[in-house]
Design a protein around this motif. Structure first.
Motif, PDB file in Angstrom:
ATOM      1  N   ASP A 575       3.498  -5.043   8.306  1.00 27.66           N
ATOM      2  CA  ASP A 575       4.727  -4.681   8.193  1.00 27.66           C
ATOM      3  C   ASP A 575       5.185  -4.024   6.936  1.00 27.66           C
ATOM      4  N   GLY A 576       4.395  -4.215   5.959  1.00 28.24           N
ATOM      5  CA  GLY A 576       4.424  -3.631   4.806  1.00 28.24           C
ATOM      6  C   GLY A 576       5.498  -4.024   3.660  1.00 28.24           C
ATOM      7  N   HIS A 577       5.936  -5.615   3.804  1.00 25.52           N
ATOM      8  CA  HIS A 577       6.714  -6.175   2.998  1.00 25.52           C
ATOM      9  C   HIS A 577       5.784  -6.385   1.575  1.00 25.52           C
ATOM     10  N   LEU A 578       6.423  -6.052   0.634  1.00 26.47           N
ATOM     11  CA  LEU A 578       5.585  -6.529  -0.664  1.00 26.47           C
ATOM     12  C   LEU A 578       4.513  -5.256  -0.918  1.00 26.47           C
ATOM     13  N   SER A 579       4.612  -4.302  -0.043  1.00 28.34           N
ATOM     14  CA  SER A 579       3.583  -3.240  -0.525  1.00 28.34           C
ATOM     15  C   SER A 579       3.730  -2.555  -1.838  1.00 28.34           C
ATOM     16  N   GLY A 580       5.043  -2.566  -2.214  1.00 28.29           N
ATOM     17  CA  GLY A 580       5.278  -1.770  -3.636  1.00 28.29           C
ATOM     18  C   GLY A 580       4.742  -2.812  -4.604  1.00 28.29           C
ATOM     19  N   LEU A 581       5.156  -3.986  -4.529  1.00 21.50           N
ATOM     20  CA  LEU A 581       4.487  -5.044  -5.680  1.00 21.50           C
ATOM     21  C   LEU A 581       3.075  -5.255  -5.678  1.00 21.50           C
ATOM     22  N   LEU A 582       2.539  -5.265  -4.394  1.00 17.88           N
ATOM     23  CA  LEU A 582       1.180  -5.698  -4.396  1.00 17.88           C
ATOM     24  C   LEU A 582       0.344  -4.100  -4.429  1.00 17.88           C
ATOM     25  N   GLY A 583       0.944  -3.180  -4.426  1.00 24.40           N
ATOM     26  CA  GLY A 583       0.150  -1.687  -4.712  1.00 24.40           C
ATOM     27  C   GLY A 583      -0.819  -1.395  -3.368  1.00 24.40           C
ATOM     28  N   PHE A 584       0.002  -1.450  -2.297  1.00 25.82           N
ATOM     29  CA  PHE A 584      -1.325  -0.860  -1.202  1.00 25.82           C
ATOM     30  C   PHE A 584      -0.421   0.113  -0.109  1.00 25.82           C
ATOM     31  N   THR A 585      -1.027   0.617   0.672  1.00 25.78           N
ATOM     32  CA  THR A 585      -0.320   1.686   1.644  1.00 25.78           C
ATOM     33  C   THR A 585      -0.389   0.983   3.105  1.00 25.78           C
ATOM     34  N   THR A 586       0.721   0.740   3.573  1.00 27.90           N
ATOM     35  CA  THR A 586       0.577  -0.014   5.007  1.00 27.90           C
ATOM     36  C   THR A 586       0.232   1.181   6.137  1.00 27.90           C
TER      37      THR A 586
END
Length: 760
Positions: A575-586
């Motif tokens: 679902d992409g939650h925390l994708s910015g913090l963890l640095g990945f592309t969902t």
């Protein structure tokens, strides 16, 4: 009297592993050096694929198309950027033609085609400023990687009036492989010093803290050598190296913690080092052996799956578990005999204890676990129901899981091959490379091909049908579906294509077909793999405890401990939650094999901690304590140890989770969460509350099974076999001079052991 007792205290296995301790350690050093030499360059021989079923229809069609129509399966793409000019500009077309000609002349390259040759709209960006040159690199993954390394520098960058970037599946795999190697080295550089600091905090002694690290390094290097040998016979995924590092450090530290702690405990009672090693191997050593078997069983289940991605983790995991256990049961005792009381040397915590009474904190820690166990059992229904409800709630997001395939979005956004594929996804019509290929085999006329093409074009969700391209009695069509390459409509279209009547044999491949076949292969084998894990785990835990109910509890509670991990995987990575913090592309989906892998690894590690706790509860119960007292004392004696081991393993997994490759990040962070939830929630709250609710029935077994356990069972205790929980058991234990029975333990000894246990 001492001579009489020395025989039982120093058994055959102890004599074997400690007879020549210096020679044993020297042999281990030599073998480790040989393992370094044998395992060198193993990553370069590994693959970065392996998600597909090699026996599936899509795999057959892919291989046939690669053989007959290499241009139909391009794996190398050159993205030609004309800047402000149009790709149809004569200067741009001329430069692109020269690039295609150069590429076709390279060794190991075939099937070169381009927009300027075919004028296919699918190879030209909608804005007219970019277009593609496609080719196929030949050979296996290693050969393709070498070819790419050789040719890419001469094509990448400014080429006359155009700018060229290198992409395609082979570039994605190759870049992923390089990034994984870099990230793994960084993870090791992070994990090793942090782990050493934590071990010093747990043991106090710097000497004792170095022993688990040494065992872990031996296990990792030995496993690399094993994997290097396996690459001569089968495909092995480069992702497996992450598991090698994580389990090599994590399990070696777990096993060494358990053995060193018990050794120091025995020394604190006044035992000589050799006698202490003998008692340690008969008690903690048996538990380590059982733990290794349970972890290996969970990992071995992945051998039942056809994807070499999963099988690789079984190869690496089984090897590293067995090597870690062997090192802990062979090399570590030899080192402990040589060190003796010096294992407690260099107690760095004395610097922190200045100004306050020494020895208070360890006793308080042990007492705190005992008080916690008492509180939990006093409110057992509340803790059992409350903990279960929380775990189920945390796992609910997994009900919305969507499965997909791994692609370039596994890589960081700055990776060149990811950038190329992103440009293609966003700027090119029809998602080039995302269509379905239909292989047609058998004699056919042009009219039959045309009739088949019409039937395919009439299917729902088909945008366009290209082809056929015919070579003898073989041909292929390209079918472009609506939407994304692997979304639900594309997967439904795979089934529709396979159901279309044709006067020739047809096989469907493409990203969506590979996904469908992979899901089918996993679905067919998951029941057998789950049954294998459950049945063997039930048997092993029964042999450990002699109870019918405890094995069932262990399996159910272990599975329940994984709910938070699976819920977090969907909530964060799908679902992409925390994708910015963890640095990945969902990608909006989870790769199909990842949940299977994570379940097998996390279940095995949960059983690892479960065995540690249950073995000590069983030992206390067999020594004459009542049921609740055994649970309380077992948790008091292992709670700090299990928590410390879990934190250290979580540190290693989080270090793995810093990887820039999304699947590796998901694996590391997900298992770290599962380990912490299991040690801090399930072992501390759920296990004691459930065991309190089941009461004395916890230890029940029918007569035939009880006699079977008395004859064949093993536990963290001595060799005397007595029915669990009876007065005769306590009496029988007292007859063994090595047994930590109620008659053989005075209060001073018990207090000394509690102090050492609380320290490590």
């Amino acid at each position: 009297m001492t001579e009489v007792n020395e025989g039982p205290r120093v058994g055959g296995w102890t004599r074997f592993v400690t007879a020549r301790p210096r020679l044993a350690l020297l042999a281990a050093l030599v073998l480790t050096v040989l393992a370094v030499l044998a395992g060198g360059g193993v990553a370069d021989r590994m693959g970065s694929g392996g998600w597909e079923d090699p026996d599936a229809e899509s795999s057959y069609a892919t291989k046939a198309l690669e053989r007959e129509f290499p241009e139909a399966q391009p794996n190398l793409l050159l993205l030609v950027d004309a800047g402000d000019a149009s790709v149809d500009d004569p200067a741009v077309a001329a430069e692109a033609g020269r690039l295609a000609e150069r590429l076709a002349g390279e060794r190991g390259v075939t099937g070169v085609g381009s927009y300027w040759q075919s004028r296919s709209p699918a190879l030209r960006a909608e804005d007219g400023h970019e277009a593609l040159i496609a080719a196929r690199l030949t050979g296996d993954e290693t050969a393709m990687g070498r070819t790419l390394d050789r040719i890419a520098p001469s094509f990448r960058g400014e080429q006359g009036v155009v700018e060229v970037r290198v992409g395609g599946p082979v570039a994605v795999r190759h870049e992923m492989q390089a990034i994984i190697q870099e990230d793994l080295l960084r993870a090791e550089l992070i994990a090793l010093p942090v782990t050493l600091v934590l071990l010093v905090m747990v043991f106090g002694s710097a000497v004792a803290a170095l022993l688990p690290l040494g065992i872990g390094i031996v296990a990792i290097l030995g496993t690399n050598a094993v994997l290097r040998g396996l690459t001569e016979f089968t495909d092995v995924s480069v992702f497996a190296m992450n598991l090698t590092t994580a389990l090599g450090l994590g399990l070696a530290i777990d096993y060494a913690l358990f053995i060193v702690r018990r050794f120091r405990e025995e020394l604190s009672t006044g035992a000589e080092p050799l006698t202490a090693v003998g008692t340690t191997l008969r008690t903690a050593g048996r538990t380590v052996l059982f733990s290794a078997l349970t972890v290996a069983v969970s990992l071995a289940a992945m051998l039942l799956f056809p994807q070499y991605f999963l099988r690789s983790f079984a190869y690496a995991g089984i090897a590293v578990v067995l090597l870690a256990a062997a090192a802990a049961l062979i090399l570590l005792p030899a080192a402990l005999v040589l060190l003796g009381h010096r294992v407690n040397s260099l107690d760095l915590r004395t610097l922190l204890r200045r100004g306050r009474p020494a020895g208070k904190r360890p006793d308080e820690e042990g007492a705190a676990w005992g008080r916690a166990a008492t509180l939990v059992m006093r409110r057992a229904p509340f803790f059992a129901l409350g903990t279960t409800a929380v775990l189920v709630l945390l796992g609910l997001p997994f009900l919305g899981v969507r499965f997909g395939t791994a692609d370039d979005r596994q890589l960081p956004s700055t990776a060149e091959s990811h950038t190329v594929q992103q440009h293609i996804r966003e700027g090119f019509p029809g998602s080039p490379g995302g269509g379905l290929d239909v292989l047609a085999e058998g004699p056919a006329t042009q009219a039959q091909y045309a009739a088949y093409k019409e039937r395919v074009a009439a299917l729902p969700e088909v945008v366009r049908v290209d082809g056929p391209l015919v070579k003898g009695d073989t041909a292929y069509f390209t079918v472009l579906p609506e939407g994304e390459a692997v979304d639900d409509p594309a997967q439904r279209l795979v089934g529709d294509l396979r159901a279309v009547d044709a006067p020739f044999d047809t096989s469907v491949t493409g990203a969506a077909a590979v996904l469908v076949d992979s899901k089918d292969a996993l679905g067919d084998r998951i029941p057998a793999a789950a049954a294998f894990i459950v049945v063997v785990t039930l048997l092993l835990v029964f042999l450990l405890t002699g109870s019918v109910l405890i094995p069932v509890q262990a399996v159910v509670l272990n599975a329940l401990s994984l709910t938070a991990m699976f819920g977090a995987v969907v909530w964060v990575f799908q679902d992409g939650h925390l994708s910015g913090l963890l640095g990945f592309t969902t990608t909006g989906s989870i790769e199909t094999t990842l949940p299977v892998l994570m379940f097998c690894v996390a279940f095995g590690l949960s059983m690892d901690y479960g065995v540690f706790l249950l073995s000590r509860i069983k030992e206390e119960h067999d020594h004459g304590g009542d049921h609740e007292q055994a649970v309380r004392h077992g948790l008091q004696r292992t709670g700090g140890l299990i928590t410390a081991a879990a934190v250290i393993l979580a540190v290693v997994m989080v270090a793995i989770g810093t990887s820039r490759v999304t699947n590796t990040k998901m694996l590391g962070l997900g298992i770290a969460l599962a380990v912490l939830m299991d040690a801090m929630i399930v072992r501390s709250l759920l296990v004691p509350s459930v065991m309190r609710l089941t009461g004395r029935a916890t230890w029940w077994a029918p007569g035939p099974l009880r006699r079977f356990h008395e004859r064949f069972g093993l536990s963290e205790g001595e060799s005397v076999r007595t029915p669990a929980g009876t007065a005769e058991a306590a009496a029988g234990s007292a007859t063994d001079p090595d047994k930590e029975s109620a008659t053989g333990h005075d209060k001073e000894t018990e207090g000394a052991r509690d102090t050492v246990e609380a320290r490590g």
